[in-house]
Scaffold this motif. Structure first.
Motif, PDB file in Angstrom:
ATOM      1  N   ALA A 614       0.839  -1.195   0.000  1.00  0.00           N
ATOM      2  CA  ALA A 614       0.000   0.000   0.000  1.00  0.00           C
ATOM      3  C   ALA A 614       0.873   1.244   0.000  1.00  0.00           C
ATOM      4  O   ALA A 614       2.000   1.236   0.513  1.00  0.00           O
ATOM      5  CB  ALA A 614      -0.915  -0.006   1.223  1.00  0.00           C
ATOM      6  N   LYS A 615       0.351   2.356  -0.538  1.00  0.00           N
ATOM      7  CA  LYS A 615       1.194   3.536  -0.728  1.00  0.00           C
ATOM      8  C   LYS A 615       1.705   4.121   0.579  1.00  0.00           C
ATOM      9  O   LYS A 615       2.786   4.714   0.615  1.00  0.00           O
ATOM     10  CB  LYS A 615       0.454   4.607  -1.544  1.00  0.00           C
ATOM     11  N   HIS A 616       0.965   3.949   1.685  1.00  0.00           N
ATOM     12  CA  HIS A 616       1.462   4.478   2.958  1.00  0.00           C
ATOM     13  C   HIS A 616       2.641   3.674   3.492  1.00  0.00           C
ATOM     14  O   HIS A 616       3.301   4.081   4.439  1.00  0.00           O
ATOM     15  CB  HIS A 616       0.336   4.514   3.996  1.00  0.00           C
ATOM     16  N   GLU A 617       2.914   2.517   2.870  1.00  0.00           N
ATOM     17  CA  GLU A 617       4.057   1.684   3.270  1.00  0.00           C
ATOM     18  C   GLU A 617       5.306   1.983   2.452  1.00  0.00           C
ATOM     19  O   GLU A 617       6.377   1.456   2.749  1.00  0.00           O
ATOM     20  CB  GLU A 617       3.700   0.203   3.131  1.00  0.00           C
ATOM     21  N   TRP A 618       5.205   2.806   1.413  1.00  0.00           N
ATOM     22  CA  TRP A 618       6.364   3.103   0.576  1.00  0.00           C
ATOM     23  C   TRP A 618       7.333   3.958   1.377  1.00  0.00           C
ATOM     24  O   TRP A 618       7.007   5.082   1.784  1.00  0.00           O
ATOM     25  CB  TRP A 618       5.945   3.849  -0.691  1.00  0.00           C
ATOM     26  N   ASN A 619       8.530   3.465   1.586  1.00  0.00           N
ATOM     27  CA  ASN A 619       9.468   4.223   2.423  1.00  0.00           C
ATOM     28  C   ASN A 619      10.110   5.362   1.637  1.00  0.00           C
ATOM     29  O   ASN A 619       9.892   5.546   0.441  1.00  0.00           O
ATOM     30  CB  ASN A 619      10.506   3.297   3.065  1.00  0.00           C
ATOM     31  N   LEU A 620      10.916   6.127   2.347  1.00  0.00           N
ATOM     32  CA  LEU A 620      11.489   7.352   1.781  1.00  0.00           C
ATOM     33  C   LEU A 620      12.310   7.071   0.528  1.00  0.00           C
ATOM     34  O   LEU A 620      12.163   7.736  -0.498  1.00  0.00           O
ATOM     35  CB  LEU A 620      12.356   8.043   2.844  1.00  0.00           C
ATOM     36  N   ASP A 621      13.185   6.064   0.593  1.00  0.00           N
ATOM     37  CA  ASP A 621      14.053   5.773  -0.546  1.00  0.00           C
ATOM     38  C   ASP A 621      13.257   5.278  -1.749  1.00  0.00           C
ATOM     39  O   ASP A 621      13.571   5.602  -2.894  1.00  0.00           O
ATOM     40  CB  ASP A 621      15.108   4.736  -0.142  1.00  0.00           C
ATOM     41  N   LEU A 622      12.224   4.490  -1.500  1.00  0.00           N
ATOM     42  CA  LEU A 622      11.396   4.004  -2.600  1.00  0.00           C
ATOM     43  C   LEU A 622      10.649   5.158  -3.264  1.00  0.00           C
ATOM     44  O   LEU A 622      10.575   5.239  -4.497  1.00  0.00           O
ATOM     45  CB  LEU A 622      10.416   2.953  -2.079  1.00  0.00           C
ATOM     46  N   CYS A 623      10.099   6.053  -2.464  1.00  0.00           N
ATOM     47  CA  CYS A 623       9.401   7.211  -3.040  1.00  0.00           C
ATOM     48  C   CYS A 623      10.325   8.018  -3.938  1.00  0.00           C
ATOM     49  O   CYS A 623       9.943   8.434  -5.047  1.00  0.00           O
ATOM     50  CB  CYS A 623       8.845   8.098  -1.928  1.00  0.00           C
TER      51      CYS A 623
END
Length: 882
Positions: A614-623
């Protein structure tokens, strides 16, 4: 040249000292008097150097007695407790933050904790050169600097960096302070003393101005004519010492001195805390029944007017003894509440009872036979007797024998000098392995699995090799391992994974390295660790590829920075490289397609499916890795309103909050270039543009925020559309000056008055006030916080309204944020008004638990700081000050 002396340096929180011993048989340690200014035109020599730095009007940093005395008059120009900041990992020890939150020292004149510590170390070095420089230059001698036993490996590395900055020799050794005090006792008493031959356990209690350290030593069989001594355990790091007592006394005195119960000013408070130190020393020494305390009155020149009170010495003694050394059972545990005394930004221990911390440390170890008291806070006999009585009560009346220490303030420096001399001869009187285990996170999860690379008890120069199937090191880009210190009871062996009680671990600054090799993206490696002969942890990656041999050291990233290629997958992304590649293709197709496929919400859903998260699980580096796609070009922006709207929505989400990852500054520069090509004629495009800017603006430097403020404020006054989002954006510009914020405040107040008069909704205005008046900022410094009178003025306009109505419900979060008590008294509401706000919120249905931060200081959590952003932040984002 061969060294002639062993030098021991006590880099103390409150005082520093330097001792030395000649490298000849039978030589005894000596203390070097340190020259320092006492008054404007007076120099003296003293056995210790107060650990204070004061910035003069001429822009020079003064050190020692003069700094301490001038700091009483102007506390915002004073740096103290610099050593404590070296282990406060929420803030980089290389960040120029001291004096903490000072409004009287320009940002460019401030020092980092490492620089401040280096200034103290440099002054000690200069004192040596003045006395011995011709015959025995400092850099050619054996030098040992002491650190708290509870200092973790990163804090030790920061201490070493401060010494390097001060010009200390590369051969510098580090030594735990309780060990140093014990070495001094061995020097005075002799290693064949009767006490050592008839005991099993020795407790060293070291309480200085800023820290409390407990160490337990075991005495074994006689070997080579000497009893074997081993340091078996050390306490947790406790910011608890004489400074805490001073603060507690100052808080107790404030109600007696402040007129009408109001808080003292910042300058008055600084003056009072320094006076409290004198009060403590006088009341513990005995001989006085009443002690006078006076401070300058508000707005007066020094001593032109004063506030004064009389303090009964026995009442002050009771506050010290019962508050900090109360009786407690042997199975007592220290309190772990979120509430606690925090002053000048340092996370002091929430439980100020030394005895409870000591009981917890000694739990289950059995009989203590000998005790050595050390540190300036334990020089009063009254405190020693109190602790002895408590130890006896825990041991069924059997009181430990006290090892004599006539110099609680100088023993550490003397002992460090003795240790260096013995190390020179190849003698190690105390065996001391690693106090706690060190773990690294490995694997693709956001924090990976945690493997032990250095076990508790590891001996100096004992090598550990850890091979993990599939472990590879990224090449030609910066690679990072998250590091953790284990709890005291963690006994994992090297190479063993820990999957339980992870919350008990203490996070350290990351370890990183840069490997430059031709060909390939990674190489297989194993981890190698040891504590070297100088007392420092070393961790390295060794290649397992015979065609590409090499060993690369991992170093603590004390700058809080991590440089990596944003479009390259790494173990920090939390997903595999294959999933990342698939997600980028989905994003590219979505932004280049037509019709319904171009909707931002549809593209986000497709990305969730591709990544399996889910998008709220995308961490900083992935974003940030995904953000490379919309930042590649401007074709989407020019393809119409629907395309531009989706592009703005996705780009803002992937770049929020505009900081936190290396390269964000360049990303925002690129974003600004693309936004210049944007056609915002469409109302919905303008709304999405304002939302994007609000999401990323925290990463803009102050000058760019000011420019943006002027443009958007003019649009707000001219009545342009999208008023709601424009107000929210303007209120989120944390770094603009107070003059701009006051203009926005005036505009919002005028609109509030008009809309209340006309009976129109005010929910948007309340949201704007909530961001504008918050006491807790996401990224800006506290000198950007609006003064408390603005909150009081707003409260007067709203207090008679019913906040339970839907349109007024925004008043609740607004005042929970704007009336919060912070650790800067100049920013707090008056006690009277704060009480009224809390009462109004209580009547509006807010539970008492949420009102505690409005009544007393409660440390800000990471979640609370992040909440000022207004939406979820990417996992993995580290925030300063928490």
């Amino acid at each position: 040249m061969e060294p002639r002396y062993s030098i021991g340096i006590d880099l103390g929180t409150t005082n520093c000292a330097l001792a030395f011993v000649e490298l000849t048989e039978g030589a005894e340690s000596q203390v070097l008097p340190i020259r320092q200014r006492e008054m404007e035109r007076t120099e003296v020599k003293r056995s210790s150097l107060p650990s204070f730095l004061y910035l003069t009007e001429e822009g020079n940093w003064e050190v020692g007695l003069y700094a301490r005395e001038r700091g009483r008059e102007q506390p915002e120009r004073l740096i103290h407790s610099a050593k404590s900041w070296l282990c406060h990992h929420s803030i980089s020890p290389q960040a120029k933050t001291l004096p903490w939150r000072s409004k009287r020292v320009a940002e460019e004149e401030k020092l980092s904790p490492i620089e401040a510590s280096a200034q103290l170390l440099k002054h000690l070095k200069q004192a040596w050169e003045e006395r011995f420089g011709r015959e025995a230059p400092f850099v050619e001698q054996l030098v040992t600097v002491t650190v708290p036993a509870s200092f973790d490996a990163a804090a030790q590395a920061a201490t070493r960096e401060a010494a390097n900055l001060a010009g200390y020799p590369e051969s510098l050794r580090l030594l735990e302070e309780p060990q140093a005090a014990f070495y001094r006792w061995l020097e005075v008493t002799g290693e064949n003393s009767k006490e050592l031959r008839t005991c099993e356990r020795i407790l060293v209690v070291d309480i200085g101005g800023g820290t409390s350290d407990f160490s337990l030593f075991a005495v074994g069989d006689v070997e080579a004519g000497m009893p074997k001594i081993e340091r078996v355990s050390v306490s947790e790091h406790l910011l608890l010492g004489g400074d805490n007592i001073d603060l507690a006394l100052a808080h107790a005195l404030e109600s007696e001195l402040a007129p009408d119960g109001e808080a003292l000013s910042v300058d008055q408070w600084g003056f009072l805390t320094s006076r409290a130190r004198e009060l403590k020393e006088r009341c513990l020494s005995g001989g006085e029944e009443q002690i006078s305390v006076s401070i300058p009155s508000k707005g007066s020149a020094l001593f032109a007017g004063t506030l004064a009170t009389e303090v009964a010495a026995d009442q002050a003694r009771e506050l010290v003894l019962e508050g900090f050394y109360p009786s407690c059972p042997r199975d007592a545990k220290s309190e772990r509440s979120q509430e606690g005394l925090l002053e000048m930004g340092l996370p002091y221990a929430t439980d100020c009872a030394v005895t409870r911390h000591l009981a917890e440390f000694l739990g289950g170890v059995g009989q203590v036979d000998l005790v050595l008291f050390n540190g300036g806070s334990l020089s009063p006999r009254l405190i020693q007797e109190r602790l002895l009585a408590q130890l006896a009560a825990w041991q069924d009346g059997r009181e430990p024998v006290v090892l004599e220490n006539g110099e609680t303030d100088l023993a550490v420096a003397r002992g460090a000098a003795c240790y260096g001399a013995q190390a020179r001869r190849g003698v190690r009187r105390i065996d001391a392995g690693a106090a706690r285990a060190v773990f690294l996170a490995v694997g693709e999860e956001s924090e990976g699995r945690r493997v032990c690379v250095l076990p508790k008890g590891a001996q100096p120069e004992q090598r550990f090799e850890v091979e993990i199937e599939g472990l590879r090191l990224a090449v030609n880009r910066r690679a990072r391992f998250l590091a953790f210190q284990g709890a005291n009871d963690m006994e994992e062996a090297a190479g063993e994974f820990c999957n339980q009680n992870l919350d008990a671990m203490r996070r350290l600054p990351a370890l990183d390295t840069l490997v430059q090799l031709e060909g390939g993206e990674s190489i297989p490696v194993r981890l190698i660790s040891e504590v070297n002969e100088l007392g420092l942890l070393t961790v390295s990656c060794e290649s397992l590829d015979d065609s590409k041999p090499g060993v690369w050291p991992l170093e603590f990233n004390l700058r809080g920075e991590f440089d990596f290629s944003p479009d390259a997958a790494s173990r920090e992304l939390g997903v595999s490289e294959a999933k990342l590649g698939k997600a980028k293709q989905v994003l590219k197709r979505g932004l280049s397609s037509k019709g319904q496929g171009l909707k931002g919400s549809r593209i986000l859903k497709d990305l969730e499916n591709a990544l399996g998260a889910a998008k709220h699980e995308w961490n900083l580096d992935l974003c940030r890795a995904l953000a490379t796609v919309p930042l590649e070009g401007s074709a989407v922006i020019s393809r119409g309103a629907d395309a531009a709207e989706s592009w703005l929505q996705l780009t803002g989400y992937l770049l929020r909050p505009g900081f936190g990852a290396a390269g964000d500054e360049a990303r925002l520069d690129r974003l600004d270039e693309l936004l210049e090509e944007l056609d915002s004629a469409s109302a919905k495009v303008e709304v999405q543009l304002l939302i994007l800017l609000r999401r990323v603006v925290a990463g803009y430097p102050a000058v760019r925020q000011v420019e943006l403020f002027e443009r958007q404020f003019a649009s707000l006054q001219n009545g342009r559309r999208a008023e709601a989002e424009r107000v929210r954006l303007l209120a989120s510009l944390e770094k603009v000056g107070l003059s701009q914020k006051q203009r926005l405040y005036g505009e919002l107040i005028q609109r509030l008055d008009d809309q209340l008069k006309d009976g129109k909704p005010i929910s948007v205005l309340l949201a704007g006030f909530g961001g504008l008046l918050s006491r807790v900022l996401l990224q800006a410094s506290d000198d950007c916080i609006m003064p408390p009178d603005t909150v009081e003025t707003l409260f007067d306009r709203l207090r008679k309204l019913d906040w339970s109505e839907s349109d007024l419900s925004g008043a609740v979060p607004l005042f929970l944020k704007s009336a919060r008590v912070v650790d800067d008294r100049s920013l707090n509401l008056s006690r009277k008004t704060a009480g009224k706000v809390a009462s109004k919120l209580e009547k509006s249905g807010v539970p008492e638990s949420r009102l505690l931060p409005l009544r007393d200081y409660v440390p800000v959590t990471r979640t609370e700081r992040a909440s000022s952003f207004g939406e979820s932040l990417p996992p993995g984002l580290l925030l300063d000050g928490v």
